[in-house]
Design a protein around this motif. Structure first.
Motif, PDB file in Angstrom:
ATOM      1  N   GLN A   1       5.116  -7.723   4.077  1.00  4.72           N
ATOM      2  CA  GLN A   1       4.844  -9.220   4.528  1.00  4.72           C
ATOM      3  C   GLN A   1       4.386  -9.156   6.050  1.00  4.72           C
ATOM      4  N   SER A   2       3.411 -10.230   6.070  1.00  8.15           N
ATOM      5  CA  SER A   2       3.146 -10.806   7.254  1.00  8.15           C
ATOM      6  C   SER A   2       3.322 -12.060   7.436  1.00  8.15           C
ATOM      7  N   GLU A   3       3.817 -12.753   8.671  1.00  7.78           N
ATOM      8  CA  GLU A   3       3.957 -14.021   8.679  1.00  7.78           C
ATOM      9  C   GLU A   3       3.420 -14.652  10.160  1.00  7.78           C
ATOM     10  N   MET A   4       3.061 -16.038   9.837  1.00  3.36           N
ATOM     11  CA  MET A   4       2.623 -16.735  11.069  1.00  3.36           C
ATOM     12  C   MET A   4       3.285 -17.869  10.948  1.00  3.36           C
ATOM     13  N   CYS A   5       3.861 -18.486  12.256  1.00  2.00           N
ATOM     14  CA  CYS A   5       4.502 -19.482  12.369  1.00  2.00           C
ATOM     15  C   CYS A   5       3.986 -20.540  13.261  1.00  2.00           C
TER      16      CYS A   5
END
Lengths: 114, 159
Positions: free
Chosen positions: B14-18
């Motif tokens: 998983q990759s996440e950007m916030c």
């Protein structure tokens, strides 16, 4: 204020993303053009990379405004993906989309890139 | 203020950007989703579709859930499973129920077309599967799936 022939086409090239950030500023720009007497406005979308629902809403409102003033809003040189978005939203039935190939004419207005 | 957090792990994970709920972050999100989607093997048309769907989802979070306030958090999470490239967009704003948004009337004439409902409509059309949930703890979440062509490891799909 310049005197303009009512049927003179003003071409406004748009570049880049046409999203929630940039749609309001373009809307202001088109309102200013209408106030300056430009009834016939053509948006040149050749360099638009993305058109979202904010842009679609703005096009609808701008089109209504031009019509209400006795004028018209036309789109030209619409990239294939942008055209697909317009079709998905049913806007190809509402807006005037010019499908003729690009010409070498000089634009009457400067490029708008927000 | 741009990206608050960016976490990328191994391929297939998983990759996440916030980001903060400011529309100036939409371009950054699009770039992130695009690079993850290409890495998952989506073709350019599919990449554009998922980018647009995510753009609409994030715009909804910013404009509706956070009511235009720029200090909320929008989290965009990308991963792949066996069949799909999956993106979820989460916010912790006002509870959102997509059932309350009327479908746009696509065949209505110009004078009768309403301004709202387009974003949601486009999201549904652009992806293969979409699910909405809204929960006091987990916030509003929309999960969007785009089928990817499954290819043998180490080979490109011939299409």
């Amino acid at each position: 204020m310049d005197a303009r022939a009512p049927n003179e086409q003003l071409v406004v090239p748009i570049e880049g993303r046409f999203d929630a950030v940039r749609a309001p500023a373009l809307d202001d720009h088109l309102q200013a053009l209408l106030r300056a007497g430009h009834l016939e406005i053509t948006l040149d979308l050749a360099r638009v990379r993305y058109l979202g629902s904010s842009g679609l809403r703005m096009l609808l409102l701008a089109h209504r405004r031009q019509l209400a003033a006795g004028g018209h809003l036309t789109l030209r040189r619409v990239p294939p993906r942008i055209l697909r978005t317009l079709q998905m939203a049913g806007f190809d039935q509402i807006l005037t989309i010019e499908l003729s190939p690009p010409t070498d004419e000089t634009n009457a207005g400067g490029p708008w890139d927000g | 203020m741009g990206t608050l957090a960016y976490r990328e792990s191994q391929p297939g994970k998983q990759s996440e950007m916030c980001v903060l709920s400011q529309p100036t972050n939409l371009a950054r999100i699009a770039e992130f989703v695009g690079s993850q989607a290409r890495r998952a093997g989506l073709d350019e048309d599919a990449v554009y579709d998922i980018q647009m769907a995510v753009d609409e989802a994030c715009t909804n979070s910013m404009n509706h859930a956070y009511e235009g306030q720029g200090d909320g958090l929008v989290s965009v999470c990308c991963y792949e499973d066996e069949t799909d490239f999956v993106v979820s967009v989460t916010d912790h704003g006002r509870a959102f129920d997509p059932g309350t948004v009327p479908e746009p009337r696509l065949n209505a004439p110009l004078e009768e077309r309403e301004i709202g409902g387009l974003g949601l409509y486009l999201m549904r059309k652009l992806v293969d599967r979409i699910e909405f949930s809204s929960d006091k703890m987990l916030g509003n979440r929309v999960v969007m799936r785009k089928h990817r062509k499954v290819r043998p490891s180490g080979c490109q799909s011939p299409e």
